[in-house]
Design an enzyme around this catalytic site. Sequence first.
Site, PDB file in Angstrom:
ATOM      1  N   LYS A  54       1.309  -1.053   0.344  1.00  0.00           N
ATOM      2  CA  LYS A  54      -0.041   0.385  -0.225  1.00  0.00           C
ATOM      3  C   LYS A  54       0.565   0.995  -0.215  1.00  0.00           C
ATOM      4  O   LYS A  54       1.516   0.960   0.452  1.00  0.00           O
ATOM      5  CB  LYS A  54      -0.907  -0.290   0.785  1.00  0.00           C
ATOM      6  CG  LYS A  54       0.215  -0.108   2.285  1.00  0.00           C
ATOM      7  CD  LYS A  54      -1.238  -0.211   3.726  1.00  0.00           C
ATOM      8  CE  LYS A  54      -0.132   0.060   4.542  1.00  0.00           C
ATOM      9  NZ  LYS A  54      -0.959  -0.699   6.228  1.00  0.00           N
ATOM     10  N   TYR A 280      16.908  28.911  11.363  1.00  0.00           N
ATOM     11  CA  TYR A 280      15.882  29.946  12.741  1.00  0.00           C
ATOM     12  C   TYR A 280      15.505  29.470  14.200  1.00  0.00           C
ATOM     13  O   TYR A 280      15.783  28.552  14.272  1.00  0.00           O
ATOM     14  CB  TYR A 280      14.556  29.051  11.430  1.00  0.00           C
ATOM     15  CG  TYR A 280      14.165  29.714  10.288  1.00  0.00           C
ATOM     16  CD1 TYR A 280      14.536  30.902   9.587  1.00  0.00           C
ATOM     17  CD2 TYR A 280      14.394  28.424   9.115  1.00  0.00           C
ATOM     18  CE1 TYR A 280      14.330  31.138   8.333  1.00  0.00           C
ATOM     19  CE2 TYR A 280      14.152  28.873   7.867  1.00  0.00           C
ATOM     20  CZ  TYR A 280      13.897  30.227   7.679  1.00  0.00           C
ATOM     21  OH  TYR A 280      13.776  30.464   6.618  1.00  0.00           O
TER      22      TYR A 280
HETATM   23  C1  PLP Z   1      -0.662  -1.831   6.543  1.00  0.00           C
HETATM   24  C2  PLP Z   1      -1.832  -3.458   7.302  1.00  0.00           C
HETATM   25  C3  PLP Z   1      -0.847  -4.341   6.825  1.00  0.00           C
HETATM   26  C4  PLP Z   1       0.807  -3.791   7.074  1.00  0.00           C
HETATM   27  O1  PLP Z   1       1.885  -3.026   8.174  1.00  0.00           O
HETATM   28  P1  PLP Z   1       2.561  -3.749   8.957  1.00  0.00           P
HETATM   29  O2  PLP Z   1       2.979  -3.558  10.757  1.00  0.00           O
HETATM   30  O3  PLP Z   1       3.490  -2.808   8.054  1.00  0.00           O
HETATM   31  O4  PLP Z   1       3.488  -5.067   8.441  1.00  0.00           O
HETATM   32  C5  PLP Z   1      -0.720  -5.623   7.320  1.00  0.00           C
HETATM   33  N1  PLP Z   1      -2.728  -5.494   7.411  1.00  0.00           N
HETATM   34  C6  PLP Z   1      -3.184  -4.789   7.426  1.00  0.00           C
HETATM   35  C7  PLP Z   1      -4.997  -4.315   7.473  1.00  0.00           C
HETATM   36  C8  PLP Z   1      -3.016  -2.995   6.786  1.00  0.00           C
HETATM   37  O5  PLP Z   1      -3.270  -1.688   6.902  1.00  0.00           O
END
Ligand code: PLP
Length: 385
Positions: A54, A280
């Site tokens: 994702k 800054y």
């Molecule tokens: C993002 C996600 C994962 C993977 O999570 P990680 O902590 O990056 O391994 C797995 N399942 C779902 C439903 C997610 O949203």
Amino acid sequence: MPRPIRLDLSFSALEHNLQEVIRRLEAGRRSDAGLRPPASRPPVSRPHIWGVVKANAYGHGLELAVGALAAADGLAMLDLEEAVRARQAGWQGPIMLLEGFFQPQDIAVLRRHGLSAVIHCSEQLDMLEQSEPGPALDAWVKLNVGMNRLGFAPSAYVAAWDRARALHARGVLATVGRMSHFSRADDDDVVTAAQRQCFLDVTRGLDGPVSICNSAATLNDVWHDAALGDSQWVRPGVCLYGGSPFATRSAAGLGLRPVQTLHSQLLAVHDLAAGAPVGYGHQFVAPQAMRVGIVACGYADGYPRHAPNGTPVTVAGVRTRLLGRVSMDMLAVDLDPVPTAAAGAPVVLWGEGGPSVDEVARAADTIGYELMCAVAPRVPRREVK
Ligand SMILES: *Cc1c(COP(=O)(O)O)cnc(C)c1O
């Protein structure tokens, strides 16, 4: 010449990290390890793997991930457009849409590209029940075991499952699996064991494959229980990219290699007198005479603006520290540990040859996931084999 900032993406590190997950699943299957309590019996076969890609593969680029994760059994993501991109990049295996679909017309896209949907709410079942005939889709009915983000409540799960099975009988759905997501797999084994027990209690007697483990749960062997059945699919994400899901265990200690390395260079060096400020707001003031370097990297490149004085950074192979406030395009570093560094000296903000992304994230009070995903589009990417 472009600004001397670059994000290197290592294909072989991504391949390696997937192999490391496979190795651990194989080793776990042969041992009595696993989340306790309860002591668990190993399942007969190792789980299948959804490589989670994702958010453009956690910022690394979907096309890179499709190539380097060829040994995964499926890919999981949530954007329909990304799923279509994965198909265009040549991924022919299963694809899981972690939020399912959003509106009735999405169902045709899922059918056209053979995408599996997580079903987390009754509106999605309504849409399937009202859909035109078409090829059957694989689906995963999601249980909410306590995160209270997506999924059917335990009291509503079996009714949703029965509707999904009826859709299966009508040929709208093909395989129907059981799915959930843990809220504390990274930091609380007792809560995680209770959430796993909730999953087992609610779905007892229902068949179909099971998918419950993210990176933390996968690495902690939460899948390691014969009661979960012999068709499991784990869903590792961050560990594939070389990030640790745990606050107190380093990715290197888990045998993982960084996939992304954020490189830059010194643009300038300055000799400061005692009492001279940097950046800054004068958030750093030299306590004695010292040299500082100015690095071509700022928050508009995705470096966290909240990183404080002392955040680790590597200059010419030597570990040193951030000084003063991060600006949009630049940040300052202490050159006392690297007295010979001049303009043009190489800098690693995180990744191979520098601090880990998790170390920088911790200093900035966030997690490696966020930094990985947030490297700005203006930073040129280069794939290294
Ligand atoms: C993002 C996600 C994962 C993977 O999570 P990680 O902590 O990056 O391994 C797995 N399942 C779902 C439903 C997610 O949203």
